[in-house]
Design a protein around this motif. Structure first.
Motif, mmCIF file in Angstrom:
data_model
loop_
_atom_site.group_PDB
_atom_site.id
_atom_site.type_symbol
_atom_site.label_atom_id
_atom_site.label_comp_id
_atom_site.label_asym_id
_atom_site.label_seq_id
_atom_site.Cartn_x
_atom_site.Cartn_y
_atom_site.Cartn_z
ATOM 1 N N ASP A 5 39.530 53.613 23.022
ATOM 2 C CA ASP A 5 40.664 53.122 23.185
ATOM 3 C C ASP A 5 40.538 51.615 23.618
ATOM 4 O O ASP A 5 41.722 51.069 23.307
ATOM 5 N N ARG A 6 39.643 51.186 24.130
ATOM 6 C CA ARG A 6 39.523 49.727 24.509
ATOM 7 C C ARG A 6 39.240 48.938 23.156
ATOM 8 O O ARG A 6 40.107 47.809 23.084
ATOM 9 N N HIS A 7 38.571 49.417 22.283
ATOM 10 C CA HIS A 7 38.066 48.515 21.045
ATOM 11 C C HIS A 7 38.452 48.834 19.706
ATOM 12 O O HIS A 7 38.496 48.110 18.807
ATOM 13 N N ALA A 8 39.084 50.263 19.471
ATOM 14 C CA ALA A 8 39.309 50.653 18.429
ATOM 15 C C ALA A 8 40.356 49.882 17.703
ATOM 16 O O ALA A 8 40.400 49.429 16.426
ATOM 17 N N GLY A 9 41.470 49.319 18.387
ATOM 18 C CA GLY A 9 42.565 48.531 17.706
ATOM 19 C C GLY A 9 42.177 47.432 17.136
ATOM 20 O O GLY A 9 42.595 47.112 15.933
ATOM 21 N N TRP A 10 41.368 46.517 17.594
ATOM 22 C CA TRP A 10 41.003 45.169 17.198
ATOM 23 C C TRP A 10 40.157 45.330 16.009
ATOM 24 O O TRP A 10 39.868 44.770 14.981
ATOM 25 N N LEU A 11 39.043 46.350 16.216
ATOM 26 C CA LEU A 11 38.178 46.629 15.126
ATOM 27 C C LEU A 11 38.889 47.117 14.009
ATOM 28 O O LEU A 11 38.648 46.870 12.796
ATOM 29 N N HIS A 12 39.894 48.025 14.151
ATOM 30 C CA HIS A 12 40.772 48.317 12.792
ATOM 31 C C HIS A 12 41.694 47.222 12.142
ATOM 32 O O HIS A 12 41.403 47.305 11.026
#
Length: 203
Positions: free
Chosen positions: A38-45
């Motif tokens: 939840d913390r990192h998937a957004g910017w990785l995506h």
């Protein structure tokens, strides 16, 4: 393993908190993995999508990244910030996925390409980049140079194909390939006191 959908934003959360989460993941805590996702998937995506226009590939790479985190969290051991470690994993998974796609495209191409000259002695040595002394030397050169060697020598991609795979200009591929061979020679020289040089000559 249930993970949430990617959300927007950049890396968030303190490095100390991320480190604690990774230690929990290493102990088999699936809830800690979900928090990391939840913390990192957004910017990785978002970053993966800038490098790859295929949304399905991006989703698969993102999922594979966190599967790798689940299996390898114990290897982080607090070295550097967690966000950077996650991006290294994601970038490698993306290169692997794109490399497999390029291979599939080449295999399905209709007319066979003309025969190419037999590989030189140096290229035959470089084709064993993943193994033994040369493999160890490869680990000591710059990662961006090593990936060019893997693409152009190990996988046999053309300059154009390697440029598309790695997301860099063709001229940069050529320049990095030359630098990579020089750095590899230097790394081999540093690792050997005497005897025949794997790339020709003596150390």
């Amino acid at each position: 393993m249930r993970l949430s959908r990617p959300v927007g934003g950049g890396p968030s959360g303190g490095d100390e908190d991320d480190g604690a989460l990774l230690r929990a993941v290493a102990r088999g805590d699936a809830g800690a993995l979900a928090v990391l996702y939840d913390r990192h998937a957004g910017w990785l995506h978002a970053r993966l999508a800038r490098r790859c226009p295929d949304e399905e590939t991006v989703r698969e790479v993102l999922q594979d990244t966190f599967v790798t985190v689940w299996r390898s969290a114990g290897g982080h051991r607090g070295r550097g910030e967690a966000g950077g470690w996650l991006w290294v994993i994601a970038a490698r998974r993306l290169v692997d996925a794109q490399r497999a796609g390029v291979r599939a495209e080449r295999a399905s191409a209709a007319p066979p390409e003309p025969a190419v000259p037999a590989p030189s002695a140096e290229d035959r040595v470089l084709a064993g980049l993943e193994y033994g002394e040369v493999g160890a030397a490869l680990d000591r050169i710059s990662p961006e140079l090593a990936e060019v060697l893997r693409a152009t020598v190990v996988d046999g991609l053309t300059t154009r194909e390697a440029a598309r795979l790695l997301g860099i200009p063709e001229g940069t591929v050529k320049t990095r390939a030359l630098r990579a061979r020089r750095e590899l020679r230097a790394a081999l020289d540093a690792g050997r006191a005497r005897g025949p040089h794997p790339l020709g000559g003596t150390a």
